[in-house]
Each structure stands twice: as structure tokens, then as C-alpha cells.
Write a protein that holds these residues in place. Structure first.
Motif, short mmCIF file in Angstrom:
data_model
loop_
_atom_site.label_atom_id
_atom_site.label_comp_id
_atom_site.label_asym_id
_atom_site.label_seq_id
_atom_site.Cartn_x
_atom_site.Cartn_y
_atom_site.Cartn_z
N ILE A 333 -4.58 5.54 12.39
CA ILE A 333 -5.57 4.58 12.44
C ILE A 333 -4.76 3.25 11.71
CG2 ILE A 333 -7.85 3.76 11.52
CD1 ILE A 333 -8.54 6.61 11.42
N ARG A 334 -4.32 2.33 12.72
CA ARG A 334 -3.49 1.19 11.92
C ARG A 334 -4.33 0.09 11.58
NH1 ARG A 334 0.41 1.14 17.37
NH2 ARG A 334 1.37 3.33 16.89
N MET A 335 -4.03 -0.59 10.45
CA MET A 335 -4.70 -1.82 10.01
C MET A 335 -4.07 -3.18 10.62
SD MET A 335 -5.29 -0.99 5.96
CE MET A 335 -5.91 -2.75 5.81
N GLY A 336 -2.98 -3.11 11.10
CA GLY A 336 -2.31 -4.40 11.70
C GLY A 336 -1.66 -5.08 10.48
N THR A 337 -1.37 -4.55 9.03
CA THR A 337 -0.75 -5.10 8.24
C THR A 337 0.19 -4.00 7.79
OG1 THR A 337 -2.33 -4.64 6.61
CG2 THR A 337 -2.59 -6.77 7.74
N LEU A 338 1.26 -4.47 7.01
CA LEU A 338 2.17 -3.40 6.39
C LEU A 338 1.59 -2.95 4.93
CD1 LEU A 338 4.98 -2.20 6.44
CD2 LEU A 338 5.87 -4.18 5.21
N TRP A 339 1.59 -1.87 4.63
CA TRP A 339 1.45 -1.33 3.53
C TRP A 339 2.68 -1.41 2.62
CZ3 TRP A 339 -3.40 1.26 1.86
CH2 TRP A 339 -4.23 1.20 2.65
N THR A 340 2.71 -2.16 1.73
CA THR A 340 4.02 -2.36 0.82
C THR A 340 3.77 -1.69 -0.42
OG1 THR A 340 3.27 -4.50 -0.45
CG2 THR A 340 4.59 -4.66 1.59
N HIS A 341 2.77 -0.79 -0.57
CA HIS A 341 2.42 -0.02 -1.68
C HIS A 341 1.72 1.15 -1.22
CE1 HIS A 341 4.37 -2.61 -4.59
NE2 HIS A 341 3.64 -3.48 -4.34
N GLY A 342 1.55 2.29 -1.70
CA GLY A 342 0.87 3.45 -1.37
C GLY A 342 -0.51 3.33 -2.10
N HIS A 343 -0.95 2.35 -2.78
CA HIS A 343 -2.02 2.20 -3.40
C HIS A 343 -2.62 3.92 -4.21
CE1 HIS A 343 -3.81 -1.46 -1.79
NE2 HIS A 343 -2.70 -1.17 -0.96
N ASN A 344 -1.52 4.53 -4.71
CA ASN A 344 -1.82 5.58 -5.36
C ASN A 344 -0.33 5.81 -6.07
OD1 ASN A 344 -1.19 8.76 -5.91
ND2 ASN A 344 -3.44 8.37 -5.65
N LEU A 345 -0.40 5.98 -7.35
CA LEU A 345 0.67 5.98 -8.07
C LEU A 345 1.56 7.05 -7.76
CD1 LEU A 345 2.45 5.09 -10.59
CD2 LEU A 345 1.08 6.79 -11.99
N VAL A 397 -5.98 4.10 -6.91
CA VAL A 397 -6.55 3.59 -5.51
C VAL A 397 -5.90 2.12 -5.39
CG1 VAL A 397 -8.68 4.82 -5.40
CG2 VAL A 397 -8.55 2.76 -6.70
N GLU A 398 -4.97 1.52 -6.32
CA GLU A 398 -4.41 0.37 -6.39
C GLU A 398 -3.03 0.40 -6.96
OE1 GLU A 398 -5.23 -2.43 -5.34
OE2 GLU A 398 -7.11 -1.85 -4.41
N PHE A 399 -2.65 -0.77 -7.25
CA PHE A 399 -1.23 -0.87 -7.95
C PHE A 399 -0.90 -1.73 -8.85
CE2 PHE A 399 -1.54 -5.18 -5.96
CZ PHE A 399 -2.76 -4.83 -4.93
N SER A 400 -1.87 -1.65 -9.95
CA SER A 400 -1.79 -2.67 -11.26
C SER A 400 -0.36 -2.35 -11.70
CB SER A 400 -2.95 -2.29 -12.10
OG SER A 400 -2.76 -1.18 -12.59
N PHE A 401 0.17 -1.18 -11.82
CA PHE A 401 1.69 -1.12 -12.57
C PHE A 401 2.64 -1.86 -11.79
CE2 PHE A 401 0.45 3.08 -15.10
CZ PHE A 401 -0.14 2.38 -15.79
N TRP A 402 2.32 -2.34 -10.66
CA TRP A 402 3.49 -3.29 -10.00
C TRP A 402 3.17 -4.71 -10.58
CZ3 TRP A 402 2.07 1.15 -8.46
CH2 TRP A 402 2.85 2.04 -7.92
N PHE A 403 2.38 -4.75 -11.47
CA PHE A 403 2.03 -6.37 -12.18
C PHE A 403 2.77 -5.99 -13.89
CE2 PHE A 403 -0.53 -6.65 -8.53
CZ PHE A 403 -0.27 -7.67 -8.25
N PHE A 404 3.83 -6.78 -13.98
CA PHE A 404 4.32 -6.51 -15.31
C PHE A 404 3.36 -6.52 -16.55
CE2 PHE A 404 6.53 -7.80 -19.42
CZ PHE A 404 7.48 -6.72 -19.47
N SER A 405 2.41 -7.44 -16.34
CA SER A 405 1.47 -7.56 -17.49
C SER A 405 0.80 -6.30 -17.72
CB SER A 405 0.33 -8.76 -17.33
OG SER A 405 0.07 -8.73 -15.89
#
Length: 598
Positions: A333-345, A397-405
Motif C-alpha cells: 500500500i504505497r503512499m506516493g512519498t518516500l519514508w525516510t524514517h521508519g516512524h519507530n525507533l 510512532v514518530e522520529f523525535s530523536f532525529w532532532f538534536f534538541s
């Protein structure tokens, strides 16, 4: 001075509202990491004649840095995210050492952190509400685009809700330590809940429930003979007030969007704001969003797709795995965009750093569980582990650790309860020399990156570029840290060129092996159509529009432009390939085939 630098690190990371393409989040991270280096240097200078400390968790961050280098070496080539990940992790070690040293000197940072995030959350809520109701565009003209979900300075709804949730937890800590009275706290968290309800982030409810769930979990895990004493300590004499806060926040979170909707509808009808119907948390609870689950399902093919499951695909290369798995998985089931993160640690670390990286993350989490079990659960422990819990929930479910703050916040929190390794220097000039070397490297790196970031932003947004500006844009593409984004900006800005087609193809294939984004694949498909052979060109065109339906119009334009410039390929044949590639999306919209067909 040291406390000011720590507060500045978080204020720059969470509150800088600069979102200029193609580096929408980098200015925040770059500024925060520079302050981290200054903080480290100032800490060494301040305590050069005393003990310098490193938390045990800091050694685990160093382990992740070593695994990052090892995974990059296995890939055979260092690319942009390899350097970025390494600087990211090493900057985290600088923060860990600085905070651990302050703790070694008896400085308790939890009250300062709580007040800092209390105000950061209030500013975030105010910013978000002003933007949501169309007022902010008069104050910050570069903030454009009105979305159905409320956005804070970080320009992402779920991250905004996380900041607001951290503000709620910080307010609770200030209440239970008698640093704020109940009524001001109740007003503050109610205001935060109003903004959070408009973010549409379902996880915000979980952040709020941590106020009750975390003390309950500690009670359950404690030995029976300590439970009675711990129960009175956990309640802190504020049990009823905390329960009232949780109930109030939950009610406002779900009710306020309904109250707000007639007002926003009136603003939209008058033309003051332009957006679709706003999304609230209650709306999103009713929606069936299976995209993340679908992405995680691809993990079943990881062992077949990965060349080396132990080391993974390499830092920042989740998108490579996602597209490769999309080809292999049944009925994607494609979204038409690239998933650059897995949205799960766990998913992201396994894919990018392999089994070794995942084991390192499990080691960190196991250590945190040990610290939680061992702690006496005083107000400081409540603050530390509730905020860590909010960060952990978000990273499921997200990717907050990919933000340095956010990453730095987790490091500072753990350092408040962690053990420390103490280093003593016989020569006071040695730590100053180390700090000076780190600071000099940070300043040079920041200047190098910031110069090319500015050149890329200016090159993308300026109508006409002079020779000097064009050369600056070219230099930005060669930057070891941000060159990929500079090339993306150039492709979006400029039409296809017939000059050096082979070199362009090789360059794009190198980038696509790192991150197969739409603009890279689009330009590669156009150049391959020009160069041939036509069978390979057709396969690339079909793959590009099959993954990215939004690319079809721009790709058709580039093919026509190449023909106008004198290219001799069979454009009718390539247009047929375009049509074949789009059949997946045509069939899907009509519901005539399963998602994997077409």
C-alpha cells in the motif's frame, strides 16, 4: 553561565521558526549542536581543577557512534547522513559530559529544566494558536502554508504535541515540588491542552496519562515492604490535584476543537485563513490510519533484502530499504512519498544499523529500566522518567530523536539519575586544551555548513543567480554534510540539461543509493530516457511514477524540454512507459485491482 547555555541549547532547538527549503530543520540542530560544544568547553574551563564526569549512558552513546562508523564502512562509502549521524552522536556525548560534571559538583538541574520547558511549551502553544488562526503571518511573513492541524515552531504536528506534553509534565513537577500553586498550573495546562487538541496528535493523551501511570507502575514494581512508604511519597500530597489536572486536560483536549470549529469556519469563509477542515484528536481516533503498520510490515523482508543484516543498510538509508521492500512485499500500500524514517525507533535502528545497532538500543533501554526500578521515585525521578516516557512513546510512532534538541533532552534527563565515571586531570591546562580543540572544530564545521546552507537557500529562492552565486550553489552540493539537499534544491529549480549526461547519471545513482527521493529518481529517469538504452529507460520511468505519482507532470515536462534541446530519443515510447507506470494509481483509485497490481 553554564545553566544559561543549557537553557539556550533547548530554546534554539525548540523555538527557532526557520523553515526555509531545503533545510527546514537543520538551522535548529546546527545552532543547538554549536551551543553544546560551547557548553562543553565552558564546563571544562570552569572545573579544570576539579573532577570532570561522564555518565554511564554517555558510553552507550559512544558505542552507537562506533556502530555508525562500522555500518558506514561496510557500505563502502561515506555519504551525507554518515557524517551527520556521527556529529549528532558526538554532540550528544558533549552534552552528557557537561551535565554529568554539573551533577558531580552537586548541581540539581531538574528545577531549571522544568521551568525551561514550562515556558517553551507556553511559547509553542501561543505560536501554534496564532498561526492556526492566521495571525502569525503578519508577524513572521516567511511562515506560509496553513494546515488543518496546529503547528508549532518545529513545523510538525506530532512534535508540537510532544513539546506541549512535556510542558504538562513539567508543570506537574513544579506543582508537586511547591514551585507553583495549583490554580496557575491548572490554567497553564488547560491552555496547553487547547493547543494540543488542535494538533490532532493522539499520543498527547498518552503523555498526559503518564502523570498517573508512571507512579502506579513504580508502586507495582516496588518490594512489598516499601510500598506503604512509597505510596505516601508518590502521592506527594497532591494526588487529588494531579487527577483533576489529568481529567481537565483530557476534557479540554477533546472538547476545544469542537468549540473552535465555528470560529475557524468563519475565518475560512471570510478568506482570512485558507485550509481544509481542521483535524482534532477525536477526528483522528475515528480514522483508520494503517500506513505505519504497512511500513512496519516491510520488516518481514529485511533479512532477504539486507546485504548484511548485522550492520544494516547504513545511517540515513532507511529510504533505500523502504523502496526495496516495496518491490518485494506482497500487495504493498504505497503512499506516493518516500519514508525516510521508519516512524519507530526499533524498526529504524534495525534497518539502518542492523542487529548490532538494535542490540545497543536494547542495552540502553534495559539500563533505563534498571535505573527506574532502582530509583526512590522522589519528585526528581517522577520528572525524569515521565519525560523519558513521553519521548519513548513518541519514538514508537514518530522520529523525535532525529532532532538534536529532543535527543539532547533525553541525555540530560538520564544524566540526572545516572551513575558517573569521574576523570581527574593532573594538569589543569589539559581539559582547557581539549575543550578549546572541540570548540574550534565545532566553530569551523558550523561555519562550513552554515555557509553552504545559506548558499543553497538563497540559490533556491532567488529569481536570478549571478556567476558568484552559481559557484556558491555548486560548492554547496559538494558539502560532506548537506550536499544532498543542495542537489535536490537545484533539480527542483532547474530543468534538465544535456551537458554531461553520463556524469549526471553517475552522480544521481550515487545519491539514489543513499536516499532514493523523488527528485533524484525523476531526473535520473529523464536522463536515462535521453541516454538509453530505451528498455532501461522505460523500466526507470515506470518505477519512478509507480512510486511517485506526483512526478509524472514534471517528468513529462523534462522530456519535452530535452527534446527541444535536441535529444533524439523516442518520446512517444517513453510517454507509453509513463502511462504504464501510472496504471497502478489509476487502478487503485478505481478500486479495480488489489494494491499490488497494475
Amino acid at each position: 553561565m553554564l545553566r544559561f547555555l543549557l537553557v539556550l541549547l533547548f530554546c534554539l532547538g525548540f523555538l527557532l521558526p526557520f523553515h526555509l527549503f531545503p533545510y527546514q530543520d537543520l538551522p535548529n540542530d546546527l545552532a543547538s549542536m554549536l551551543v553544546a560544544s560551547i557548553l562543553f568547553c565552558a564546563t571544562l574551563a570552569s572545573y579544570r581543577k576539579q573532577a570532570i564526569a561522564l555518565p554511564i549512558s554517555g558510553l552507550m552513546i559512544l558505542l552507537l557512534a562506533v556502530l555508525t562508523v562500522f555500518s558506514s564502512l561496510v557500505q563502502g562509502e561515506f555519504l551525507f547522513s554518515d557524517y551527520s549521524y556521527l556529529i549528532f552522536l558526538l554532540s550528544g556525548v558533549l552534552v552528557a559530559a557537561s551535565v554529568a560534571t554539573l551533577r558531580e559538583q552537586g548541581v540539581d538541574l531538574t528545577p531549571l529544566l522544568a521551568r525551561t520547558f514550562y515556558w517553551i511549551a507556553l511559547i509553542t502553544a501561543t505560536y501554534g494558536l496564532l498561526r492556526h488562526y492566521g495571525v502569525l503571518k503578519f508577524l513572521l511573513p516567511w511562515i506560509t502554508g496553513e494546515t488543518p492541524r496546529l503547528l508549532g515552531p518545529l513545523n510538525q504536528a506530532n512534535l508540537t504535541a510532544l513539546v506541549l506534553g512535556i510542558g504538562v509534565l513539567s508543570s506537574s513537577f513544579l506543582l508537586i515540588t511547591n514551585r507553583m500553586r495549583f490554580f496557575p498550573v491548572l490554567l497553564s495546562v488547560s491552555y496547553l491542552a487547547m493547543a494540543a487538541g488542535l494538533t490532532g496528535s493522539r499520543a498527547f493523551v498518552a503523555f498526559v496519562l503518564l502523570i498517573i501511570v508512571l507512579p502506579s507502575a513504580k508502586l507495582i514494581l516496588s518490594p512489598p515492604n516499601f510500598r506503604r512508604e512509597l505510596f505516601s511519597r508518590v502521592c506527594f500530597g497532591r494526588g487529588k490535584q494531579l487527577v483533576l489536572i489529568v481529567v481537565t486536560i483530557t476534557a479540554i483536549t477533546f472538547l476545544f476543537p469542537t468549540i473552535s470549529r465555528p470560529f475557524t469556519d468563519a475565518l475560512a469563509e471570510s478568506g482570512f485563513i485558507q485550509r481544509d477542515k481542521e483535524e482534532s484528536i477525536s477526528d483522528r481516533f475515528r480514522l483508520t490510519d494503517n500506513y505505519r503498520a504497512e511500513e512496519w510490515r516491510k520488516l518481514g523482508g529485511y533479512w532477504e533484502i539486507a546485504k548484511d543484516p548485522l550492520t544494516g543498510f547504513g545511517p540515513g538509508r532507511y529510504g533505500v530499504f523502504s523502496l526495496e521492500a516495496d518491490k518485494a512485499v506482497e500487495n504493498p500500500i504505497r503512499m506516493g512519498t518516500l519514508w525516510t524514517h521508519g516512524h519507530n525507533l526499533f524498526v529504524n535502528v534495525l534497518v539502518e544499523l542492523g542487529v548490532l545497532g538494535l542490540l545497543a538500543v536494547f542495552l540502553v533501554l534495559g539500563y533505563l529500566v534498571f535505573l527506574f526500578y532502582r530509583c526512590s521515585f522522589k519528585p526528581r525521578d517522577f520528572f525524569v522518567f515521565s519525560l523519558l516516557g513521553a519521548l519513548f512513546i513518541n519514538n514508537m510512532v514518530e522520529f523525535s530523536f532525529w532532532f538534536f534538541s529532543f535527543f539532547a533532552l533525553a541525555i540530560v534527563l538520564v544524566a540526572q539519575v545516572d551513575g558517573r565515571i569521574v576523570l581527574r586531570f593532573s594538569v589543569a591546562a589539559l581539559p582547557v586544551s581539549i575543550g578549546g580543540a572541540v570548540l574550534a572544530t565545532a566553530l569551523l564545521t558550523t561555519a562550513y555548513v552554515a555557509n553552504d546552507v545559506w548558499a543553497s537557500v538563497r540559490g533556491f529562492h532567488k529569481a536570478q543567480l549571478g556567476d558568484e552565486e552559481q559557484y556558491a550553489f555548486l560548492d554547496a552540493k559538494r558539502n560532506r554534510f548537506v550536499g544532498g539537499e543542495a542537489l535536490k534544491a537545484e533539480i527542483i529549480r532547474e530543468q534538465v540539461s544535456l551537458f554531461g549526461v553520463n556524469a549526471q547519471i553517475q552522480e544521481l545513482e550515487r545519491y539514489m543509493s543513499w536516499r532514493p527521493e523523488m527528485v533524484f529518481m525523476l531526473r535520473h529517469a529523464a536522463l536515462r530516457s535521453i541516454k538509453g538504452p530505451k528498455e532501461q529507460a522505460c523500466a526507470r520511468v515506470k518505477e519512478t511514477v509507480g512510486f511517485y505519482p506526483n512526478s509524472v507532470e514534471r517528468l513529462a515536462e523534462e522530456l519535452l524540454e530535452a527534446k527541444r534541446l535536441g535529444a533524439t530519443f523516442d518520446i512517444a515510447y517513453i510517454h507509453g512507459c509513463l502511462a504504464d507506470g501510472m496504471m497502478y494509481w489509476v487502478n487503485r483509485s478505481e478500486g479495480t485491482t488489489s494494491p499490488g497490481e497494475g
